[in-house]
Scaffold this motif. Structure first.
Motif, PDB file in Angstrom:
ATOM      1  N   ARG A 123      -2.690   1.089 -43.648  1.00  0.00           N
ATOM      2  CA  ARG A 123      -2.405   1.017 -42.210  1.00  0.00           C
ATOM      3  C   ARG A 123      -2.565   2.372 -41.535  1.00  0.00           C
ATOM      4  NH1 ARG A 123       2.870  -2.960 -41.964  1.00  0.00           N
ATOM      5  NH2 ARG A 123       1.726  -4.886 -42.349  1.00  0.00           N
ATOM      6  N   ASN A 124      -2.315   3.452 -42.285  1.00  0.00           N
ATOM      7  CA  ASN A 124      -2.478   4.786 -41.721  1.00  0.00           C
ATOM      8  C   ASN A 124      -3.911   5.281 -41.800  1.00  0.00           C
ATOM      9  OD1 ASN A 124       0.231   5.011 -41.028  1.00  0.00           O
ATOM     10  ND2 ASN A 124       0.796   5.848 -43.017  1.00  0.00           N
ATOM     11  N   GLY A 125      -4.789   4.501 -42.399  1.00  0.00           N
ATOM     12  CA  GLY A 125      -6.198   4.855 -42.450  1.00  0.00           C
ATOM     13  C   GLY A 125      -6.579   5.748 -43.621  1.00  0.00           C
ATOM     14  N   ASP A 126      -5.687   5.945 -44.564  1.00  0.00           N
ATOM     15  CA  ASP A 126      -5.974   6.776 -45.735  1.00  0.00           C
ATOM     16  C   ASP A 126      -6.507   5.872 -46.851  1.00  0.00           C
ATOM     17  OD1 ASP A 126      -6.129   8.665 -47.699  1.00  0.00           O
ATOM     18  OD2 ASP A 126      -4.086   9.426 -47.431  1.00  0.00           O
ATOM     19  N   ILE A 127      -7.807   5.619 -46.810  1.00  0.00           N
ATOM     20  CA  ILE A 127      -8.413   4.662 -47.725  1.00  0.00           C
ATOM     21  C   ILE A 127      -8.430   5.187 -49.165  1.00  0.00           C
ATOM     22  CG2 ILE A 127     -10.512   3.322 -48.208  1.00  0.00           C
ATOM     23  CD1 ILE A 127      -8.888   2.487 -45.693  1.00  0.00           C
ATOM     24  N   ARG A 128      -8.604   6.490 -49.333  1.00  0.00           N
ATOM     25  CA  ARG A 128      -8.605   7.043 -50.696  1.00  0.00           C
ATOM     26  C   ARG A 128      -7.240   6.869 -51.356  1.00  0.00           C
ATOM     27  NH1 ARG A 128     -12.211  12.533 -50.040  1.00  0.00           N
ATOM     28  NH2 ARG A 128     -14.167  11.420 -49.733  1.00  0.00           N
ATOM     29  N   LEU A 129      -6.183   7.143 -50.622  1.00  0.00           N
ATOM     30  CA  LEU A 129      -4.836   6.956 -51.157  1.00  0.00           C
ATOM     31  C   LEU A 129      -4.584   5.475 -51.417  1.00  0.00           C
ATOM     32  CD1 LEU A 129      -2.085   8.089 -51.956  1.00  0.00           C
ATOM     33  CD2 LEU A 129      -1.398   7.915 -49.554  1.00  0.00           C
ATOM     34  N   PHE A 130      -5.053   4.633 -50.519  1.00  0.00           N
ATOM     35  CA  PHE A 130      -4.912   3.190 -50.693  1.00  0.00           C
ATOM     36  C   PHE A 130      -5.585   2.750 -51.989  1.00  0.00           C
ATOM     37  CE2 PHE A 130      -7.119  -0.929 -50.158  1.00  0.00           C
ATOM     38  CZ  PHE A 130      -6.009  -1.764 -50.165  1.00  0.00           C
ATOM     39  N   ALA A 131      -6.790   3.223 -52.239  1.00  0.00           N
ATOM     40  CA  ALA A 131      -7.520   2.852 -53.449  1.00  0.00           C
ATOM     41  C   ALA A 131      -6.793   3.339 -54.703  1.00  0.00           C
ATOM     42  CB  ALA A 131      -8.931   3.420 -53.403  1.00  0.00           C
ATOM     43  N   SER A 132      -6.281   4.551 -54.640  1.00  0.00           N
ATOM     44  CA  SER A 132      -5.557   5.115 -55.776  1.00  0.00           C
ATOM     45  C   SER A 132      -4.292   4.315 -56.072  1.00  0.00           C
ATOM     46  CB  SER A 132      -5.201   6.570 -55.486  1.00  0.00           C
ATOM     47  OG  SER A 132      -4.391   7.094 -56.482  1.00  0.00           O
ATOM     48  N   LEU A 133      -3.537   4.009 -55.042  1.00  0.00           N
ATOM     49  CA  LEU A 133      -2.297   3.249 -55.219  1.00  0.00           C
ATOM     50  C   LEU A 133      -2.576   1.826 -55.695  1.00  0.00           C
ATOM     51  CD1 LEU A 133      -0.329   4.510 -52.104  1.00  0.00           C
ATOM     52  CD2 LEU A 133       0.177   5.021 -54.492  1.00  0.00           C
ATOM     53  N   THR A 134      -3.656   1.249 -55.212  1.00  0.00           N
ATOM     54  CA  THR A 134      -4.031  -0.094 -55.639  1.00  0.00           C
ATOM     55  C   THR A 134      -4.398  -0.093 -57.116  1.00  0.00           C
ATOM     56  OG1 THR A 134      -4.812  -0.628 -53.418  1.00  0.00           O
ATOM     57  CG2 THR A 134      -5.598  -2.025 -55.212  1.00  0.00           C
ATOM     58  N   GLN A 135      -5.093   0.943 -57.545  1.00  0.00           N
ATOM     59  CA  GLN A 135      -5.461   1.059 -58.951  1.00  0.00           C
ATOM     60  C   GLN A 135      -4.204   1.199 -59.820  1.00  0.00           C
ATOM     61  OE1 GLN A 135      -7.952   4.418 -59.822  1.00  0.00           O
ATOM     62  NE2 GLN A 135      -8.700   3.519 -61.721  1.00  0.00           N
ATOM     63  N   GLU A 136      -3.245   1.986 -59.371  1.00  0.00           N
ATOM     64  CA  GLU A 136      -1.986   2.130 -60.096  1.00  0.00           C
ATOM     65  C   GLU A 136      -1.233   0.808 -60.147  1.00  0.00           C
ATOM     66  OE1 GLU A 136       0.386   5.390 -58.612  1.00  0.00           O
ATOM     67  OE2 GLU A 136      -1.374   6.702 -58.525  1.00  0.00           O
ATOM     68  N   ALA A 137      -1.258   0.067 -59.054  1.00  0.00           N
ATOM     69  CA  ALA A 137      -0.580  -1.229 -59.004  1.00  0.00           C
ATOM     70  C   ALA A 137      -1.222  -2.208 -59.984  1.00  0.00           C
ATOM     71  CB  ALA A 137      -0.616  -1.793 -57.587  1.00  0.00           C
ATOM     72  N   GLU A 138      -2.536  -2.164 -60.094  1.00  0.00           N
ATOM     73  CA  GLU A 138      -3.234  -3.046 -61.035  1.00  0.00           C
ATOM     74  C   GLU A 138      -2.862  -2.710 -62.475  1.00  0.00           C
ATOM     75  OE1 GLU A 138      -7.388  -2.835 -60.141  1.00  0.00           O
ATOM     76  OE2 GLU A 138      -7.150  -3.923 -58.254  1.00  0.00           O
ATOM     77  N   ALA A 139      -2.694  -1.417 -62.773  1.00  0.00           N
ATOM     78  CA  ALA A 139      -2.297  -1.003 -64.119  1.00  0.00           C
ATOM     79  C   ALA A 139      -0.887  -1.506 -64.428  1.00  0.00           C
ATOM     80  CB  ALA A 139      -2.370   0.510 -64.247  1.00  0.00           C
ATOM     81  N   ILE A 140      -0.003  -1.413 -63.452  1.00  0.00           N
ATOM     82  CA  ILE A 140       1.367  -1.904 -63.633  1.00  0.00           C
ATOM     83  C   ILE A 140       1.351  -3.422 -63.824  1.00  0.00           C
ATOM     84  CG2 ILE A 140       3.618  -2.203 -62.518  1.00  0.00           C
ATOM     85  CD1 ILE A 140       3.117   0.530 -61.162  1.00  0.00           C
TER      86      ILE A 140
END
Length: 58
Positions: free
Chosen positions: A29-46
């Motif tokens: 929502r804040n437009g930080d797509i790189r952080l979004f991608a990183s967090l999504t990858q971490e969520a997938e690992a979890i």
């Protein structure tokens, strides 16, 4: 009796997953797509860890 004091790994992973997804949502929502991608990858690992724990229980 002592199982009362043991932490439930499934519950812990679900909580971590929820937090990562919320963080990813805010980053998107804040437009930080790189952080979004990183967090999504971490969520997938979890999520994979959670699925492993659930399959071990069954």
């Amino acid at each position: 009796m002592w199982s009362l004091f043991k932490s439930d790994p499934e519950k812990k992973l679900k909580k971590q997953l929820k937090q990562k997804r919320e963080q990813a949502l805010h980053a998107q929502r804040n437009g930080d797509i790189r952080l979004f991608a990183s967090l999504t990858q971490e969520a997938e690992a979890i999520l994979k860890q959670l699925q492993q724990v659930q399959s071990d229980k069954a």
